[in-house]
Design a protein around this motif. Structure first.
Motif, short mmCIF file in Angstrom:
data_model
loop_
_atom_site.label_atom_id
_atom_site.label_comp_id
_atom_site.label_asym_id
_atom_site.label_seq_id
_atom_site.Cartn_x
_atom_site.Cartn_y
_atom_site.Cartn_z
N ALA A 88 1.01 -0.67 0.41
CA ALA A 88 0.34 -0.29 -0.31
C ALA A 88 1.14 1.52 -0.20
O ALA A 88 0.05 2.03 -0.55
CB ALA A 88 -1.37 0.26 1.88
N TRP A 89 2.02 1.23 1.08
CA TRP A 89 3.22 2.10 1.01
C TRP A 89 3.69 3.16 -0.95
O TRP A 89 3.39 3.52 -0.69
CB TRP A 89 4.09 2.83 1.98
CG TRP A 89 4.91 3.66 2.23
CD1 TRP A 89 5.73 3.50 1.46
CD2 TRP A 89 4.55 4.19 3.06
NE1 TRP A 89 6.36 4.71 2.08
CE2 TRP A 89 5.69 5.18 3.52
CE3 TRP A 89 3.42 4.08 4.57
CZ2 TRP A 89 5.34 6.02 4.33
CZ3 TRP A 89 3.90 4.73 5.15
CH2 TRP A 89 4.92 6.43 5.33
N ARG A 90 4.29 1.18 -0.98
CA ARG A 90 4.82 1.56 -2.60
C ARG A 90 3.80 2.41 -3.48
O ARG A 90 3.90 2.49 -4.39
CB ARG A 90 5.27 0.39 -3.41
CG ARG A 90 5.68 0.22 -4.56
CD ARG A 90 6.79 0.48 -4.81
NE ARG A 90 7.39 0.19 -6.10
CZ ARG A 90 7.95 1.33 -6.56
NH1 ARG A 90 9.50 1.85 -6.01
NH2 ARG A 90 8.83 0.61 -7.78
N HIS A 91 1.85 1.54 -2.93
CA HIS A 91 0.97 2.16 -4.38
C HIS A 91 1.01 3.86 -4.45
O HIS A 91 0.61 4.58 -5.03
CB HIS A 91 -0.13 1.43 -3.70
CG HIS A 91 -1.08 1.21 -5.05
ND1 HIS A 91 -2.12 0.61 -5.61
CD2 HIS A 91 -1.52 2.30 -6.43
CE1 HIS A 91 -3.02 1.07 -6.13
NE2 HIS A 91 -2.60 1.45 -6.76
N LEU A 92 0.87 4.09 -2.51
CA LEU A 92 0.83 5.64 -2.58
C LEU A 92 2.03 5.90 -2.84
O LEU A 92 1.56 7.80 -4.04
CB LEU A 92 0.63 6.19 -1.13
CG LEU A 92 -0.49 5.46 -0.01
CD1 LEU A 92 -0.33 5.37 1.02
CD2 LEU A 92 -1.27 6.48 -1.08
N TRP A 93 3.39 5.92 -2.95
CA TRP A 93 3.99 6.74 -3.58
C TRP A 93 3.91 6.68 -4.86
O TRP A 93 4.07 7.61 -5.94
CB TRP A 93 5.96 5.67 -2.85
CG TRP A 93 6.77 6.38 -3.68
CD1 TRP A 93 7.57 7.21 -3.32
CD2 TRP A 93 7.47 5.84 -4.83
NE1 TRP A 93 8.42 8.11 -4.50
CE2 TRP A 93 8.54 6.50 -5.59
CE3 TRP A 93 7.20 5.16 -5.92
CZ2 TRP A 93 9.17 6.80 -6.85
CZ3 TRP A 93 7.70 4.45 -6.65
CH2 TRP A 93 9.11 5.93 -7.32
N LEU A 94 3.62 5.73 -6.01
CA LEU A 94 3.16 5.79 -7.37
C LEU A 94 2.50 6.77 -7.14
O LEU A 94 2.80 7.55 -8.55
CB LEU A 94 3.19 4.68 -7.46
CG LEU A 94 4.19 3.45 -8.64
CD1 LEU A 94 2.91 1.98 -8.74
CD2 LEU A 94 5.11 3.84 -9.17
N PRO A 98 5.46 12.78 -9.95
CA PRO A 98 4.77 13.44 -11.49
C PRO A 98 4.54 13.40 -12.40
O PRO A 98 5.04 11.65 -12.67
CB PRO A 98 5.75 13.95 -10.88
CG PRO A 98 6.56 14.63 -9.95
CD PRO A 98 6.16 13.16 -9.37
N PRO A 99 3.75 13.59 -12.90
CA PRO A 99 2.95 13.00 -14.34
C PRO A 99 3.83 12.43 -15.60
O PRO A 99 4.18 11.25 -15.38
CB PRO A 99 2.19 13.82 -14.80
CG PRO A 99 1.45 14.64 -14.07
CD PRO A 99 2.67 14.84 -13.02
N ASP A 100 4.75 13.65 -15.56
CA ASP A 100 6.57 12.63 -16.07
C ASP A 100 7.52 12.03 -15.54
O ASP A 100 8.07 11.45 -16.55
CB ASP A 100 7.16 14.16 -16.45
CG ASP A 100 7.39 14.50 -15.94
OD1 ASP A 100 7.17 14.72 -14.36
OD2 ASP A 100 8.98 15.57 -15.52
N CYS A 132 -1.47 1.90 -12.28
CA CYS A 132 -0.60 1.93 -10.92
C CYS A 132 -1.04 3.00 -10.09
O CYS A 132 -1.47 3.93 -8.76
CB CYS A 132 -0.30 0.94 -10.09
SG CYS A 132 -0.56 -0.58 -10.47
N ALA A 133 -0.67 4.25 -10.70
CA ALA A 133 -0.45 5.51 -10.64
C ALA A 133 -1.57 6.13 -10.95
O ALA A 133 -1.85 7.82 -9.93
CB ALA A 133 0.65 6.33 -11.23
N ASN A 134 -3.04 5.85 -11.35
CA ASN A 134 -4.06 6.61 -11.49
C ASN A 134 -4.92 6.37 -10.26
O ASN A 134 -4.50 5.07 -9.49
CB ASN A 134 -5.03 5.89 -12.51
CG ASN A 134 -4.08 5.71 -13.73
OD1 ASN A 134 -3.67 7.17 -14.41
ND2 ASN A 134 -4.44 4.98 -14.86
N ILE A 135 -5.07 7.87 -9.87
CA ILE A 135 -6.18 7.59 -8.98
C ILE A 135 -7.44 8.27 -9.64
O ILE A 135 -8.09 8.96 -9.50
CB ILE A 135 -5.96 8.98 -8.13
CG1 ILE A 135 -4.67 9.03 -7.36
CG2 ILE A 135 -6.60 9.59 -6.76
CD1 ILE A 135 -3.68 10.22 -6.56
N ASP A 136 -8.44 6.47 -9.60
CA ASP A 136 -9.59 6.23 -9.98
C ASP A 136 -10.63 7.01 -8.53
O ASP A 136 -11.76 6.96 -9.47
CB ASP A 136 -10.33 4.98 -10.09
CG ASP A 136 -8.71 4.53 -11.13
OD1 ASP A 136 -8.49 5.64 -11.97
OD2 ASP A 136 -8.29 3.43 -11.12
#
Length: 172
Positions: A88-94, A98-100, A132-136
Motif C-alpha cells: 500500500a505504501w508503494r502504491h501511494l508513492w507511485l 509527478p506525471p512525467d 497503478c499511479a492513476n487515482i480513480d
C-alpha cells in the motif's frame, strides 16, 4: 484495557478475521458495484488481506493455550499485514509521482502470470506501472491505497494483541 488482557487467541483471531472480511467486502463492493477495476498492486494488497485472514482463521480454529502458539500466529499474521502495508505504501508513492515520472503501463497481471515466472511477476508489479499511479477514486480526499494503508494499520492491532498475549499475559 483490562478486558483485552483476558482475550484468548481465538478472540484476537476472530477480531482480525472479521476485519479482513470487512476489508475484502469493501474491495469487492468497489469492484463489482462501483465498477473500479483493481490494478496489480491492488490485487497484491488483497492477497495480503487474504493471507492474514487465513492465519487468523487457523489460529481461531486451533486456539492454542500456550505462549508459543499465540506468538507464532501473531508473527505470521503480522508478517502478512506488514507485507500489505509495504504494498500500500508503494502504491501511494507511485500515485504521488509527478506525471512525467510515472512508469509506463505494462502488460496486464493475467498476461504476466501466463508467460512469466512468479518471481518476475512480483518484481514487475512492485516496480509499478502507469495504471497503478492513476487515482480513480477519492474518499474524504484520500485515495484507495491510502485507505487500504489505514485498514492495514488497524488490522495490525490483532497480531499485536496476539503477540502481547504471548509475551506479557502468558508469563503471569
Amino acid at each position: 484495557m483490562t478486558s483485552l488482557r483476558r482475550w484468548r487467541v481465538r478472540q484476537w483471531s476472530l477480531a482480525g478475521l472479521a476485519f479482513c472480511v470487512l476489508m475484502m467486502a469493501v474491495a469487492l463492493f468497489l469492484e463489482h458495484v462501483v465498477g473500479l477495476a483493481p490494478c496489480p498492486l491492488c490485487i497484491f494488497q488483497r492477497v495480503a488481506v487474504l493471507s492474514a485472514a487465513a492465519v487468523f482463521l487457523v489460529a481461531a480454529l486451533h486456539d492454542p493455550a500456550g505462549r508459543l502458539g499465540a506468538g507464532v500466529y501473531g508473527a505470521l499474521s503480522l508478517a502478512a499485514v506488514l507485507g500489505g502495508v509495504g504494498v500500500a505504501w508503494r502504491h501511494l508513492w507511485l500515485q504521488s509521482l509527478p506525471p512525467d515520472e510515472v512508469p509506463s503501463c505494462g502488460p496486464s497481471l493475467d498476461y504476466m502470470m501466463d508467460i512469466l515466472p512468479l518471481q518476475e511477476v512480483v518484481s514487475m508489479v512492485l516496480s509499478g506501472s502507469g495504471e497503478c499511479a492513476n487515482i480513480d477514486f477519492l474518499f474524504l480526499g484520500v485515495s484507495l491505497p491510502g485507505w487500504t494503508l489505514v485498514g492495514f494499520l488497524v488490522l495490525a492491532l490483532a497480531p499485536l494483541g496476539l503477540l502481547y498475549r504471548s509475551w506479557i499475559v502468558e508469563r503471569r
